[in-house]
Design a protein around this motif. Structure first.
Motif, PDB file in Angstrom:
ATOM      1  N   PRO A   5     -11.112  20.080 -19.098  1.00  0.00           N
ATOM      2  CA  PRO A   5     -12.409  19.552 -18.305  1.00  0.00           C
ATOM      3  C   PRO A   5     -12.695  18.019 -18.849  1.00  0.00           C
ATOM      4  CG  PRO A   5     -12.739  21.837 -18.814  1.00  0.00           C
ATOM      5  CD  PRO A   5     -11.603  21.492 -19.558  1.00  0.00           C
ATOM      6  N   MET A   6     -13.395  17.386 -18.256  1.00  0.00           N
ATOM      7  CA  MET A   6     -13.828  15.942 -18.465  1.00  0.00           C
ATOM      8  C   MET A   6     -15.336  16.153 -18.251  1.00  0.00           C
ATOM      9  SD  MET A   6     -11.588  13.556 -16.273  1.00  0.00           S
ATOM     10  CE  MET A   6      -9.548  13.434 -16.414  1.00  0.00           C
ATOM     11  N   ALA A   7     -16.055  15.877 -19.479  1.00  0.00           N
ATOM     12  CA  ALA A   7     -17.393  16.058 -19.278  1.00  0.00           C
ATOM     13  C   ALA A   7     -18.257  14.796 -20.176  1.00  0.00           C
ATOM     14  CB  ALA A   7     -18.005  17.354 -19.738  1.00  0.00           C
ATOM     15  N   GLY A   8     -19.098  14.302 -19.697  1.00  0.00           N
ATOM     16  CA  GLY A   8     -20.161  13.375 -20.477  1.00  0.00           C
ATOM     17  C   GLY A   8     -20.238  12.243 -19.860  1.00  0.00           C
ATOM     18  N   LEU A   9     -21.408  11.628 -20.521  1.00  0.00           N
ATOM     19  CA  LEU A   9     -21.745  10.048 -20.008  1.00  0.00           C
ATOM     20  C   LEU A   9     -20.841   8.978 -20.307  1.00  0.00           C
ATOM     21  CD1 LEU A   9     -25.771  10.243 -20.885  1.00  0.00           C
ATOM     22  CD2 LEU A   9     -24.547  10.799 -18.736  1.00  0.00           C
ATOM     23  N   HIS A  10     -20.719   7.950 -19.383  1.00  0.00           N
ATOM     24  CA  HIS A  10     -19.795   6.969 -19.797  1.00  0.00           C
ATOM     25  C   HIS A  10     -20.274   6.325 -21.168  1.00  0.00           C
ATOM     26  CE1 HIS A  10     -17.654   3.215 -19.228  1.00  0.00           C
ATOM     27  NE2 HIS A  10     -17.158   3.756 -17.893  1.00  0.00           N
ATOM     28  N   PRO A  11     -19.314   6.141 -21.789  1.00  0.00           N
ATOM     29  CA  PRO A  11     -19.493   5.610 -23.462  1.00  0.00           C
ATOM     30  C   PRO A  11     -20.152   4.204 -23.543  1.00  0.00           C
ATOM     31  CG  PRO A  11     -17.118   5.821 -23.007  1.00  0.00           C
ATOM     32  CD  PRO A  11     -17.726   6.658 -21.879  1.00  0.00           C
ATOM     33  N   HIS A  12     -19.913   3.454 -22.217  1.00  0.00           N
ATOM     34  CA  HIS A  12     -20.551   2.059 -22.145  1.00  0.00           C
ATOM     35  C   HIS A  12     -21.765   1.923 -21.278  1.00  0.00           C
ATOM     36  CE1 HIS A  12     -16.725   1.401 -24.281  1.00  0.00           C
ATOM     37  NE2 HIS A  12     -16.134   1.515 -23.503  1.00  0.00           N
ATOM     38  N   ASP A  13     -21.793   3.172 -20.672  1.00  0.00           N
ATOM     39  CA  ASP A  13     -23.126   3.089 -19.683  1.00  0.00           C
ATOM     40  C   ASP A  13     -23.650   4.389 -19.461  1.00  0.00           C
ATOM     41  OD1 ASP A  13     -24.909   2.668 -17.704  1.00  0.00           O
ATOM     42  OD2 ASP A  13     -23.604   1.269 -16.441  1.00  0.00           O
ATOM     43  N   PRO A  14     -24.514   4.951 -20.289  1.00  0.00           N
ATOM     44  CA  PRO A  14     -25.222   6.232 -20.044  1.00  0.00           C
ATOM     45  C   PRO A  14     -26.072   6.380 -18.714  1.00  0.00           C
ATOM     46  CG  PRO A  14     -26.590   4.822 -21.734  1.00  0.00           C
ATOM     47  CD  PRO A  14     -25.401   3.996 -21.217  1.00  0.00           C
ATOM     48  N   ARG A  15     -25.904   5.583 -17.825  1.00  0.00           N
ATOM     49  CA  ARG A  15     -26.525   5.644 -16.712  1.00  0.00           C
ATOM     50  C   ARG A  15     -25.449   6.371 -15.549  1.00  0.00           C
ATOM     51  NH1 ARG A  15     -28.225  -0.410 -15.791  1.00  0.00           N
ATOM     52  NH2 ARG A  15     -26.220  -0.574 -16.496  1.00  0.00           N
ATOM     53  N   LEU A  16     -24.264   6.713 -16.046  1.00  0.00           N
ATOM     54  CA  LEU A  16     -23.260   7.142 -15.277  1.00  0.00           C
ATOM     55  C   LEU A  16     -22.629   8.165 -16.067  1.00  0.00           C
ATOM     56  CD1 LEU A  16     -21.800   3.609 -14.473  1.00  0.00           C
ATOM     57  CD2 LEU A  16     -23.126   5.128 -12.795  1.00  0.00           C
ATOM     58  N   GLY A  17     -22.107   9.206 -15.333  1.00  0.00           N
ATOM     59  CA  GLY A  17     -21.527  10.441 -16.102  1.00  0.00           C
ATOM     60  C   GLY A  17     -20.432  11.011 -15.261  1.00  0.00           C
ATOM     61  N   ILE A  18     -19.666  11.971 -15.875  1.00  0.00           N
ATOM     62  CA  ILE A  18     -18.665  12.382 -15.074  1.00  0.00           C
ATOM     63  C   ILE A  18     -18.466  14.001 -15.572  1.00  0.00           C
ATOM     64  CG2 ILE A  18     -16.715  11.984 -16.633  1.00  0.00           C
ATOM     65  CD1 ILE A  18     -14.936  11.714 -13.973  1.00  0.00           C
TER      66      ILE A  18
END
Ligand SMILES: Cc1cc2nc3c(=O)[nH]c(=O)nc-3n(C[C@H](O)[C@H](O)[C@H](O)COP(=O)(O)OP(=O)(O)OC[C@H]3O[C@@H](n4cnc5c(N)ncnc54)[C@H](O)[C@@H]3O)c2cc1C
Length: 341
Positions: A285-298
Motif C-alpha cells: 500500500p501507499m499511505a501518507g500526506l505528500h511530503p512537500h504539501d501536507p494538504r494532499l494525501g494518497i
C-alpha cells in the motif's frame, strides 16, 4: 462555508476503510466517488487468503493484518446493519502430485488436509485437495452500505476546482485540512501523485452458474467464489500489458479452459467483466500526506489484496494524521519520494 477535516476522493475498498477509520477517530469527512463500473473494488471477489505462492507461505504480515481486518469488518457490520464478512474454507484442488506434496511439506496454522472429499463426482481432482482457512468480504454489499451511511457524493472530483489555501484546501465551498486521493487505478492521472510509479494490472472474471451449491471457495488455476443461488464468481486473469479496460475474448477463453480442467459438472456463463488492480512497484500500500504539501494525501497500492491490507493500512494512516504516529516504512508514501529525489 461547510468545514470538514478531510475530503476523500474515491470510495473503493481503500476509500471505504480509510473513511471508516477516520470516522472512528472522530474526524469529519466528505467522500466523493463517481461509481465507475470498472473500479477494482466493484469486480473483486473479496477473498482473504492467508497463504500465497508455490510454497504456500503465509502472506506478508498476515498474522497482524487478518485479526484487525476481521474485527474491522465485523464492527462495520454492526454499524451498517448488513453482513459482509464470512469465514470460508479455500478448497485447493491439486493439479499435480508436486503441489500436494508442497502443501504437506509447508504446514501453516491455516492449512489442513480434508477429512473426506466434499466434491466427489463434481470436480476433476485426481491428486486430492487441501483446505486453507480463509475469508470473504462481500464488497457488493459493503461499498453501497458505507456510501449511504456517510452520504457519499456520487460525482467526479474535479481537480481543477481544488484550491490550495494557506491552512488547507477549498473545493466548491467545502473547506478541509487536506484531500486524500483513494482513486485506485485513476491515480496515474493525478496532478500531484501521477509521477509516482504505478504498476496497475488488468483482471477479468466470469459469473457462472453451476448445478451445485457450496459455501467454500474452490481453487485450481481458476478460483470460484460462491455468490449464492448456484452462482459463482470465476477468475481471474492478470495482464500488465493491456490497451483498454474492456473484457476480452482471450481472457474469457482462458478462464473457460481452466473451468473445464476443474469441473466435471457443466457450467453456464452469465457475465464477464474487467477491472484494473491499482498496484505500486513493490506491491505494498501507499499511505501518507505528500511530503512537500501536507494538504494532499494518497491511499492506494492495494494490488490484489485490498480486502486484507486496507483495514490495517488505514488504521496506520489515521494514527499518523491524528497523533503523528509513524506510518510503517513499507507503506509510507515517502519511500517513493526519497527514491525519486
Ligand atoms: C478481477 C479482480 C479480482 C480481485 N479479487 C480480489 C480479491 O479476491 N481479494 C482482494 O482483496 N482483492 C481483490 N482484487 C483487488 C482489489 O480489487 C483491489 O485491491 C482494491 O479494490 C483496490 O481498491 P481501491 O479503493 O484502491 O481502488 P478502486 O476499487 O479502483 O476504487 C477507486 C474509486 O475511486 C473512484 N474515483 C477515481 N477517480 C475519481 C474521481 N476523480 N472522482 C470521484 N471518484 C473517483 C472510482 O469510481 C472508484 O470507486 C481484485 C481485483 C480484480 C481486478
Amino acid at each position: 462555508m461547510e468545514t470538514v477535516d478531510y475530503i476523500l476522493v474515491g470510495q473503493g475498498v481503500a476509500g471505504t476503510l480509510l473513511g471508516w477509520e477516520m470516522q472512528q477517530a472522530g474526524l469529519k469527512i466528505t467522500v466523493f466517488d463517481d461509481g465507475r463500473a470498472d473500479a477494482a473494488s466493484r469486480l473483486a471477489a473479496g477473498i482473504i487468503n492467508p497463504v500465497s505462492g508455490r510454497l504456500f507461505e503465509v502472506s506478508w504480515l498476515y498474522d497482524t493484518i487478518y485479526p484487525l481486518a476481521k474485527a474491522t469488518y465485523h464492527a462495520m457490520e454492526a454499524v451498517l446493519g448488513v453482513p459482509v464478512f464470512t469465514d470460508r474454507d479455500i478448497w485447493n484442488v491439486w493439479a499435480t502430485a508436486q503441489m500436494r506434496n508442497a502443501f504437506a511439506a509447508h504446514p501453516t496454522p491455516y492449512s489442513v488436509f480434508p477429512e473426506g472429499d466434499r466434491y466427489a463426482g463434481l470436480l476433476e481432482a485426481p491428486f486430492g485437495a487441501g483446505i486453507v482457512k480463509g475469508a470473504n468480504v462481500d464488497l457488493a454489499t459493503l461499498l453501497p452500505a458505507w456510501a449511504s451511511h456517510i452520504g457519499a457524493r456520487r460525482e467526479t472530483f474535479d481537480m481543477t476546482a481544488l484550491e490550495l489555501k494557506d491552512k488547507g484546501v477549498v473545493y466548491k465551498g467545502l473547506q478541509a485540512k487536506a484531500v486524500i486521493f483513494c482513486e485506485g487505478a485513476a491515480s496515474p492521472q493525478n496532478p500531484w501523485f501521477g509521477k509516482l510509479k504505478f504498476h496497475p494490472n488488468k483482471g477479468e472474471a466470469l459469473i457462472i452458474r453451476l448445478p451445485f451449491e457450496t459455501t467454500d471457495i474452490i481453487k485450481k488455476g481458476v478460483t470460484l467464489v460462491p455468490l449464492g443461488n448456484k452462482t459463482y464468481w470465476a477468475g481471474a486473469t492478470f495482464a500488465w500489458d493491456y490497451t483498454d479496460i474492456s473484457p476480452t475474448a482471450a481472457a474469457r477463453a482462458h478462464i473457460e479452459s481452466q473451468l473445464r480442467q476443474l469441473l466435471l459438472a457443466p457450467f453456464e456463463v452469465t457475465g464477464h467483466r474487467a477491472a484494473v488492480r491499482p498496484a505500486g512497484p513493490d506491491r505494498r500500500p501507499m499511505a501518507g500526506l505528500h511530503p512537500h504539501d501536507p494538504r494532499l494525501g494518497i491511499f492506494n497500492g492495494m494490488g490484489s489484496k485490498g480486502c486484507s491490507l486496507a483495514p490495517w493500512a488505514a488504521r496506520k494512516f489515521v494514527g499518523n494524521l491524528i497523533s503523528g504516529e509513524a506510518i510503517p516504512p513499507e507503506i509510507d508514501i515517502n519511500r517513493f519520494f526519497r527514491a525519486l529525489r
